[in-house]
Design an enzyme around this catalytic site. Structure first.
Site, PDB file in Angstrom:
ATOM      1  N   GLU A  17      18.064   0.752   0.866  1.00 21.02           N
ATOM      2  CA  GLU A  17      17.062   1.815   0.762  1.00 21.02           C
ATOM      3  C   GLU A  17      17.689   3.174   0.447  1.00 21.02           C
ATOM      4  O   GLU A  17      17.091   4.220   0.688  1.00 21.02           O
ATOM      5  CB  GLU A  17      16.262   1.899   2.062  1.00 21.02           C
ATOM      6  CG  GLU A  17      15.476   0.642   2.379  1.00 21.02           C
ATOM      7  CD  GLU A  17      14.731   0.744   3.690  1.00 21.02           C
ATOM      8  OE1 GLU A  17      13.724   1.475   3.744  1.00 21.02           O
ATOM      9  OE2 GLU A  17      15.155   0.114   4.675  1.00 21.02           O
ATOM     10  N   SER A 146      11.090  -0.884   3.578  1.00 21.22           N
ATOM     11  CA  SER A 146      10.558  -0.545   2.252  1.00 21.22           C
ATOM     12  C   SER A 146      10.116  -1.776   1.464  1.00 21.22           C
ATOM     13  O   SER A 146      10.132  -1.774   0.234  1.00 21.22           O
ATOM     14  CB  SER A 146      11.588   0.258   1.422  1.00 21.22           C
ATOM     15  OG  SER A 146      11.796   1.527   1.983  1.00 21.22           O
ATOM     16  N   TYR A 212       6.241   3.199  -3.913  1.00 21.37           N
ATOM     17  CA  TYR A 212       7.078   4.223  -4.530  1.00 21.37           C
ATOM     18  C   TYR A 212       6.890   4.419  -6.030  1.00 21.37           C
ATOM     19  O   TYR A 212       7.315   5.434  -6.568  1.00 21.37           O
ATOM     20  CB  TYR A 212       8.562   3.893  -4.271  1.00 21.37           C
ATOM     21  CG  TYR A 212       8.884   3.768  -2.807  1.00 21.37           C
ATOM     22  CD1 TYR A 212       8.804   4.867  -1.952  1.00 21.37           C
ATOM     23  CD2 TYR A 212       9.259   2.541  -2.257  1.00 21.37           C
ATOM     24  CE1 TYR A 212       9.094   4.750  -0.609  1.00 21.37           C
ATOM     25  CE2 TYR A 212       9.564   2.423  -0.911  1.00 21.37           C
ATOM     26  CZ  TYR A 212       9.475   3.532  -0.097  1.00 21.37           C
ATOM     27  OH  TYR A 212       9.765   3.409   1.245  1.00 21.37           O
ATOM     28  N   ARG A 251       6.480   5.599  12.865  1.00 24.48           N
ATOM     29  CA  ARG A 251       5.249   5.090  12.256  1.00 24.48           C
ATOM     30  C   ARG A 251       5.101   3.614  12.595  1.00 24.48           C
ATOM     31  O   ARG A 251       6.090   2.875  12.608  1.00 24.48           O
ATOM     32  CB  ARG A 251       5.323   5.271  10.742  1.00 24.48           C
ATOM     33  CG  ARG A 251       3.987   5.379  10.035  1.00 24.48           C
ATOM     34  CD  ARG A 251       4.168   5.357   8.529  1.00 24.48           C
ATOM     35  NE  ARG A 251       4.534   4.016   8.072  1.00 24.48           N
ATOM     36  CZ  ARG A 251       5.483   3.766   7.173  1.00 24.48           C
ATOM     37  NH1 ARG A 251       6.187   4.738   6.639  1.00 24.48           N
ATOM     38  NH2 ARG A 251       5.730   2.522   6.808  1.00 24.48           N
ATOM     39  N   ASP A 253       2.929   0.139  11.534  1.00 27.61           N
ATOM     40  CA  ASP A 253       2.073  -0.457  10.510  1.00 27.61           C
ATOM     41  C   ASP A 253       1.264  -1.608  11.101  1.00 27.61           C
ATOM     42  O   ASP A 253       1.756  -2.354  11.956  1.00 27.61           O
ATOM     43  CB  ASP A 253       2.920  -0.971   9.352  1.00 27.61           C
ATOM     44  CG  ASP A 253       3.704   0.145   8.666  1.00 27.61           C
ATOM     45  OD1 ASP A 253       3.269   1.307   8.747  1.00 27.61           O
ATOM     46  OD2 ASP A 253       4.755  -0.146   8.068  1.00 27.61           O
ATOM     47  N   GLU A 266       4.875  -3.847  12.110  1.00 24.00           N
ATOM     48  CA  GLU A 266       6.217  -3.401  12.472  1.00 24.00           C
ATOM     49  C   GLU A 266       6.218  -1.944  12.898  1.00 24.00           C
ATOM     50  O   GLU A 266       5.252  -1.208  12.681  1.00 24.00           O
ATOM     51  CB  GLU A 266       7.185  -3.598  11.314  1.00 24.00           C
ATOM     52  CG  GLU A 266       6.809  -2.844  10.049  1.00 24.00           C
ATOM     53  CD  GLU A 266       7.741  -3.174   8.892  1.00 24.00           C
ATOM     54  OE1 GLU A 266       8.636  -2.358   8.617  1.00 24.00           O
ATOM     55  OE2 GLU A 266       7.576  -4.245   8.264  1.00 24.00           O
ATOM     56  N   ASN A 268       8.459   1.608  12.507  1.00 23.85           N
ATOM     57  CA  ASN A 268       9.452   2.294  11.683  1.00 23.85           C
ATOM     58  C   ASN A 268       9.937   3.540  12.409  1.00 23.85           C
ATOM     59  O   ASN A 268       9.136   4.425  12.721  1.00 23.85           O
ATOM     60  CB  ASN A 268       8.846   2.710  10.340  1.00 23.85           C
ATOM     61  CG  ASN A 268       8.291   1.530   9.565  1.00 23.85           C
ATOM     62  OD1 ASN A 268       9.017   0.843   8.888  1.00 23.85           O
ATOM     63  ND2 ASN A 268       6.983   1.298   9.688  1.00 23.85           N
ATOM     64  N   GLY A 272       9.638   7.105   5.631  1.00 25.21           N
ATOM     65  CA  GLY A 272       9.813   7.989   4.483  1.00 25.21           C
ATOM     66  C   GLY A 272       9.373   9.415   4.781  1.00 25.21           C
ATOM     67  O   GLY A 272       8.392   9.631   5.487  1.00 25.21           O
TER      68      GLY A 272
END
Length: 302
Positions: A17, A146, A212, A251, A253, A266, A268, A272
């Site tokens: 990443e 990602s 992205y 974060r 998800d 998951e 994070n 980002g």
């Protein structure tokens, strides 16, 4: 702003990443400097972390994604150097980065998550049996972010191909039952749970390209959920965040199936951080500019 001293923004690194991290790190660095804080970028791929000792650094903003930066490794090194840093500590970072162990934790704590199997490259596996048990699946390397190395499979042949692709990135792979429904993310900033964001894409799922590269991905903040649904999802996300030992910011998800049930995906711990990323989007919904968000995160190191 002098209370912060000299700030090193860690960006780039060695992981898959790296390119995303460079974008996040440069956005964070610009915001910190615009706030009047003495800061500079530091790429661990270009020089050893031990160099921080000679640079009169007071604290570190971690903008590294993936292995080496989000998995407890750099956090442990900074602990050894006695340097305060942003985000989760060693344990929270390591657990959140490990998708397989996160799933075990979610399941043992009774938090809603999709049925799954774990496949190791060093052990035999039966793709036919996995598909018979789970149906359509999502295949994920355990330690990548990602959406790198992820793919879907509807039959044993497709699963074999998906597993071989995932094994390029990790020796342990999570095979998760496919959830047809809506995809959400919930950001956490300190003790505050930010508004829910829903992501929609015409692609099969919210993959690397959708995140992205695509111009067709849409973001809805706050998500079109009832007040009760929003509170339920925010509560579930915060439980997952706390369960893995994450703190500071991050974060979570999740997905919601067609029957209205939420499922954790998951956690994070270094999501980002470009100005178009999800955490800044959620922060903007509660009145925080990107610069204010970055300073809030950095304040947690004081």
């Amino acid at each position: 702003m002098s209370q912060f001293g000299k700030v090193a923004v860690l960006l780039g690194g060695h992981s898959a990443e790296r390119e995303v991290s460079l974008k996040s790190g440069n956005a964070v660095l610009n915001a910190i400097q615009n706030a009047g804080i003495d800061a500079f970028g530091f790429d661990p791929k270009e020089q050893s972390l031990s160099a921080l000792e000679d640079l009169d650094v007071s604290r570190v903003f971690i903008a590294l994604h993936g292995r080496g930066g989000e998995d407890g490794t750099v956090q442990g090194a900074l602990e050894y150097l006695n340097l305060p840093y942003t985000g989760s500590g060693v344990l929270g970072s390591a657990l959140a980065m490990d998708k397989v162990r996160c799933k075990h934790l979610f399941k043992s704590a009774g938090l809603s998550t999709a049925p799954y199997e774990v496949v190791s490259a060093s052990e035999p596996f039966d793709s036919e049996a996995i598909i018979a048990k789970l149906g359509k699946v999502m295949v994920k390397p355990s330690h990548e972010g990602s959406s790198i190395g992820m793919s879907q499979a509807s039959n044993a042949q497709e699963l074999d191909v998906a597993l071989q692709e995932a094994f390029k990135y990790d020796s342990q792979v999570l095979v998760e039952q496919w959830i047809t429904g809506r995809e959400f993310t919930v950001s956490v900033l300190g003790d505050q749970v930010l508004p829910v964001i829903e992501m929609t894409t015409p692609r099969g799922f919210y993959d690397y390209q959708a995140k992205y590269q695509s111009t067709t991905t849409q973001y809805h903040c706050p998500a079109a959920l009832s007040e009760t649904e929003t509170v339920d999802l925010q509560k579930l996300a915060k439980q997952a965040f706390d369960l893995v030992g994450a703190n500071g910011w991050g974060r979570v998800d999740a997905m919601r199936d067609e029957a209205g049930n939420f499922y954790l995906l998951e956690v994070n711990t270094v999501p980002g951080m470009t100005e178009k990323s999800l955490v800044p989007m959620a922060a903007k919904a509660v009145g925080l500019t990107f610069e204010q968000l970055v300073v809030r995160i950095l304040e947690q190191t004081l």
